[in-house]
Design a protein around this motif. Structure first.
Motif, PDB file in Angstrom:
ATOM      1  N   ASN A   1      -0.515  -3.382  -5.619  1.00 20.98           N
ATOM      2  CA  ASN A   1      -1.131  -4.519  -6.310  1.00 20.98           C
ATOM      3  C   ASN A   1      -0.121  -5.542  -6.824  1.00 20.98           C
ATOM      4  OD1 ASN A   1      -0.124  -3.439  -8.680  1.00 20.98           O
ATOM      5  ND2 ASN A   1      -2.046  -2.459  -9.225  1.00 20.98           N
ATOM      6  N   GLU A   2       1.154  -5.353  -6.465  1.00 18.95           N
ATOM      7  CA  GLU A   2       2.169  -6.311  -6.925  1.00 18.95           C
ATOM      8  C   GLU A   2       3.291  -6.422  -5.908  1.00 18.95           C
ATOM      9  OE1 GLU A   2       4.832  -7.125 -10.939  1.00 18.95           O
ATOM     10  OE2 GLU A   2       4.229  -5.075 -10.474  1.00 18.95           O
TER      11      GLU A   2
ATOM     12  N   VAL B   1      13.016  -7.222   4.471  1.00 17.90           N
ATOM     13  CA  VAL B   1      13.689  -6.047   3.912  1.00 17.90           C
ATOM     14  C   VAL B   1      13.075  -5.805   2.549  1.00 17.90           C
ATOM     15  CG1 VAL B   1      15.903  -5.038   3.248  1.00 17.90           C
ATOM     16  CG2 VAL B   1      15.803  -6.679   5.149  1.00 17.90           C
ATOM     17  N   TRP B   2      12.546  -4.595   2.336  1.00 14.11           N
ATOM     18  CA  TRP B   2      11.784  -4.328   1.118  1.00 14.11           C
ATOM     19  C   TRP B   2      11.899  -2.862   0.727  1.00 14.11           C
ATOM     20  CZ3 TRP B   2       7.321  -1.251   1.942  1.00 14.11           C
ATOM     21  CH2 TRP B   2       6.982  -1.068   3.281  1.00 14.11           C
ATOM     22  N   CYS B   3      11.417  -2.552  -0.475  1.00 16.75           N
ATOM     23  CA  CYS B   3      11.490  -1.175  -0.970  1.00 16.75           C
ATOM     24  C   CYS B   3      10.243  -0.817  -1.764  1.00 16.75           C
ATOM     25  CB  CYS B   3      12.748  -0.971  -1.809  1.00 16.75           C
ATOM     26  SG  CYS B   3      12.795  -1.941  -3.327  1.00 16.75           S
ATOM     27  N   MET B   4      10.033   0.495  -1.892  1.00 12.99           N
ATOM     28  CA  MET B   4       8.956   1.045  -2.722  1.00 12.99           C
ATOM     29  C   MET B   4       9.478   2.298  -3.418  1.00 12.99           C
ATOM     30  SD  MET B   4       5.363   0.712  -0.553  1.00 12.99           S
ATOM     31  CE  MET B   4       5.510   2.314   0.168  1.00 12.99           C
TER      32      MET B   4
ATOM     33  N   GLY C   1      -2.380  -1.862   5.793  1.00  7.90           N
ATOM     34  CA  GLY C   1      -2.956  -0.885   6.709  1.00  7.90           C
ATOM     35  C   GLY C   1      -1.956  -0.143   7.567  1.00  7.90           C
ATOM     36  N   LYS C   2      -0.692  -0.435   7.410  1.00  6.77           N
ATOM     37  CA  LYS C   2       0.337   0.186   8.259  1.00  6.77           C
ATOM     38  C   LYS C   2       0.906   1.460   7.618  1.00  6.77           C
ATOM     39  CE  LYS C   2       1.944  -3.799  10.895  1.00  6.77           C
ATOM     40  NZ  LYS C   2       0.754  -4.530  10.895  1.00  6.77           N
TER      41      LYS C   2
ATOM     42  N   VAL D   1      -0.367   0.233   1.900  1.00  5.61           N
ATOM     43  CA  VAL D   1       0.787   0.503   2.754  1.00  5.61           C
ATOM     44  C   VAL D   1       1.116   1.982   2.629  1.00  5.61           C
ATOM     45  CG1 VAL D   1       3.210  -0.046   3.225  1.00  5.61           C
ATOM     46  CG2 VAL D   1       1.674  -1.838   2.400  1.00  5.61           C
ATOM     47  N   ASN D   2       1.248   2.653   3.749  1.00  6.62           N
ATOM     48  CA  ASN D   2       1.507   4.095   3.760  1.00  6.62           C
ATOM     49  C   ASN D   2       0.467   4.851   2.938  1.00  6.62           C
ATOM     50  OD1 ASN D   2       3.681   3.540   5.360  1.00  6.62           O
ATOM     51  ND2 ASN D   2       5.229   4.073   3.857  1.00  6.62           N
TER      52      ASN D   2
END
Length: 95
Positions: A18-19, A77-80, A47-48, A12-13
């Motif tokens: 991996n989690e 709704v998510w975060c990194m 892949g986005k 992603v990005n």
């Protein structure tokens, strides 16, 4: 209410993830969802290149709306974190 962790292998990005850590918050109002469905929604991110909605305390927060899955649409709704290799799911629900 505990958070649960699952292994994944997605990008992603441009980052290897991996989690997936799922907060149990969604269970309060969205009992029709399961961790399995949320993990499948997370796999749709693979892949986005996505743009975050806001940054708070080192976390980039994202929202994807109308994700199609099995004839239904969902919001995720998510975060990194910049230095992390995981996605934290804050909430998910059917649209």
């Amino acid at each position: 209410m505990a958070r649960r962790s699952y292994g994944v292998n997605i990008v992603v990005n441009g980052r290897n993830i991996n989690e997936v850590i799922i907060d149990s918050h969604y269970e309060k109002k969205h009992r029709d969802l399961t961790d399995e469905v949320i993990c499948r929604l997370v796999h749709t991110l693979h892949g986005k290149e996505l743009t975050f909605e806001m940054v708070k305390e080192g976390f980039h927060f994202y929202m994807m709306d109308r994700i199609p899955l099995n004839g239904r649409h969902y919001r995720l709704v998510w975060c990194m974190r910049d230095e992390g290799n995981y996605i934290g799911v804050i909430n998910a629900f059917r649209r």
